[in-house]
Design a protein around this motif. Structure first.
Motif, PDB file in Angstrom:
ATOM      1  N   GLY A 170       0.807  -1.209   0.000  1.00  0.00           N
ATOM      2  CA  GLY A 170       0.000   0.000   0.000  1.00  0.00           C
ATOM      3  C   GLY A 170       0.841   1.261   0.000  1.00  0.00           C
ATOM      4  N   VAL A 171       1.924   1.264  -0.797  1.00  0.00           N
ATOM      5  CA  VAL A 171       2.793   2.442  -0.886  1.00  0.00           C
ATOM      6  C   VAL A 171       3.083   2.745  -2.350  1.00  0.00           C
ATOM      7  CG1 VAL A 171       3.867   1.987   1.356  1.00  0.00           C
ATOM      8  CG2 VAL A 171       4.940   1.112  -0.719  1.00  0.00           C
ATOM      9  N   THR A 172       3.499   3.977  -2.608  1.00  0.00           N
ATOM     10  CA  THR A 172       3.828   4.414  -3.959  1.00  0.00           C
ATOM     11  C   THR A 172       5.181   3.858  -4.387  1.00  0.00           C
ATOM     12  OG1 THR A 172       2.546   6.442  -3.689  1.00  0.00           O
ATOM     13  CG2 THR A 172       4.234   6.458  -5.392  1.00  0.00           C
ATOM     14  N   LEU A 173       5.299   3.574  -5.669  1.00  0.00           N
ATOM     15  CA  LEU A 173       6.541   3.077  -6.258  1.00  0.00           C
ATOM     16  C   LEU A 173       7.109   4.136  -7.189  1.00  0.00           C
ATOM     17  CD1 LEU A 173       8.556   0.772  -7.176  1.00  0.00           C
ATOM     18  CD2 LEU A 173       6.808   0.165  -8.887  1.00  0.00           C
ATOM     19  N   TRP A 174       8.396   4.449  -7.033  1.00  0.00           N
ATOM     20  CA  TRP A 174       9.094   5.372  -7.938  1.00  0.00           C
ATOM     21  C   TRP A 174      10.105   4.580  -8.761  1.00  0.00           C
ATOM     22  CZ3 TRP A 174      10.666  10.816  -5.737  1.00  0.00           C
ATOM     23  CH2 TRP A 174       9.521  11.466  -5.250  1.00  0.00           C
ATOM     24  N   VAL A 175      10.086   4.818 -10.084  1.00  0.00           N
ATOM     25  CA  VAL A 175      10.986   4.099 -10.990  1.00  0.00           C
ATOM     26  C   VAL A 175      11.664   5.096 -11.916  1.00  0.00           C
ATOM     27  CG1 VAL A 175       9.411   2.115 -10.911  1.00  0.00           C
ATOM     28  CG2 VAL A 175       9.307   3.697 -12.853  1.00  0.00           C
TER      29      VAL A 175
END
Length: 426
Positions: free
Chosen positions: A349-354
């Motif tokens: 339940g967290v944002t992913l940065w790529v």
């Protein structure tokens, strides 16, 4: 009959369950070369009531790693002159292994192994205690008042950790400056290496990574179920490929940065490996490809960090690297690594940065699971339990002392926001 090298590769690729049920031939084949001057010892060893099959296997692995592949880091130091892929250590033909300094070290290891075997066969020492003591001696940790467990010594040998631990224990002078020449305090480096060595040989390495006070601070703010989800060594299959956050014991982290480059390997800029080994916030996603059966062929750094503006956790994914020696088709790798990272983000339940060059592929992989858009913020780096932090994506400094909390410059990345995550929580 397999030659010694092929036996060693096969030996190290066995699962834990099958590892010690391997044929007895492997017990003697690795030891015969190490004890070539006294072959009678091998015969006595296989017939002795003082040594179990498991203990013989451990001796064989110790001989393979300390003698056939041995590198004398105490005299050669750490640096870019060492192997850059795991298979080079197994081949044992690299100049770091064949040079005169390492040959002398191998001879000393051979003599020490011979004395150990003799002491065991004569009933002067119990096999497990003697092998554990010899392992500590070979990694440069003798006299550190460490009480190892037998299961942990076996696991360390099974994961080929003799040379990584030796490099970190004996190469600390080379770890006292960053890649760009900035001083790194020696005492904290020594303490970090001692701690990780202790927990490896006591079988508590993974637990220590997440429960030491600095690691707990790095995860502070996550709910308990999110912490458990992060700590899980998630593994996924994608047809013939497998992505995994190493294995449940996380001992493969010692070899992870020997997969592609620029290498932060244990004997090349060794201080750069400490953040991965020591920090609760730091993991890797590995790619195992059956076309390269020797070890995982791909690796991407994977961190849990915090935004400076809103104080929210994010998963930070870096680029995917390929083992320098692996001749494999990598076209599907970005897809499977992103699939893995998206699943982890949804589960936590967290944002992913790529990286921004993954934007189109991320949109495809995550379709129906959330929103993809560009986001920018500074990230908070809570203190590192590995003395330094190392990343070409979080900073232009490559590696730097990071014992105090700091924030990065403003970073622009492509983000995946799970549908379950409310916008007012971002």
């Amino acid at each position: 009959m397999m030659n010694v090298f092929l036996k060693a590769v096969w030996f190290c690729c066995l699962s834990r369950a099958s590892f010690f049920s391997a044929v007895a031939e492997l017990d003697t084949s690795a030891l015969e070369e190490a004890l070539s001057e006294q072959p009678v010892l091998v015969d006595r060893l296989t017939k002795s009531n003082f040594v179990s099959s498991e203990e013989s296997q451990a001796l064989a692995l110790l001989a393979e790693q300390a003698i056939r592949r041995g590198i004398d880091y105490a005299s050669l130091s750490l640096g870019w002159n060492h192997p850059t892929s795991r298979i080079e250590y197994r081949e044992a033909t690299h100049k770091s292994i064949t040079c005169s300094a390492s040959r002398l070290r191998q001879q000393r290891s051979k003599s020490a192994l011979t004395r150990t075997v003799q002491a065991i066969l004569e009933g002067q020492e119990k096999a497990q205690d003697a092998i554990a003591e010899l392992f500590l001696q070979e990694i440069g940790a003798k006299g550190q008042n460490i009480a190892p467990t037998w299961a942990a010594i076996v696991a360390a040998l099974e994961n080929e950790l003799l040379l990584p631990l030796r490099a970190l224990n004996e190469g600390q002078q080379s770890m006292s400056r960053t890649f760009n020449g900035q001083p790194v305090p020696r005492q904290p480096i020594a303490e970090a290496v001692r701690s990780l060595t202790t927990h490896v040989v006591q079988g508590t390495f993974k637990n220590w990574r997440y429960t030491n006070p600095v690691g707990q601070r790095q995860l502070q703010g996550l709910l308990e179920w999110q912490k458990e989800a992060w700590k899980e060594s998630t593994s996924m299959t994608h047809g013939k490929l497998r992505t995994h956050e190493d294995e449940p014991d996380e001992l493969g982290l010692f070899w992870a940065t020997k997969i592609g480059g620029p290498s932060h390997g244990f004997d090349i800029e060794g201080q750069c490996l400490l953040p991965l080994l020591c920090n609760a916030r730091h993991k890797v996603i590995l790619v195992t490809d059956p076309a390269w059966p020797h070890n995982p062929a791909g690796r991407a750094h994977f961190r849990l960090l915090w935004t400076a503006t809103t104080g929210q956790p994010i998963l930070w994914l870096e680029t995917v690297n390929k083992d320098f020696r692996a001749n494999v088709d990598t076209r599907a790798w970005a897809h499977v690594v992103l699939t893995h990272a998206v699943a982890k983000a949804v589960n936590m339940g967290v944002t992913l940065w790529v990286p921004n060059n993954f934007e189109g592929l991320l949109s495809s992989v995550s379709a129906g699971q959330g929103e993809v858009r560009r986001m920018q913020d500074r990230l908070v780096l809570r203190p590192s339990n590995g003395v330094v932090e190392a990343s070409d994506y979080l900073s232009h400094k490559h590696d730097w002392p990071q014992m105090n909390e700091e924030t990065t410059d403003t970073l622009l990345r492509t983000a995946f926001i799970p549908a379950t995550l409310q916008h007012d929580e971002i």
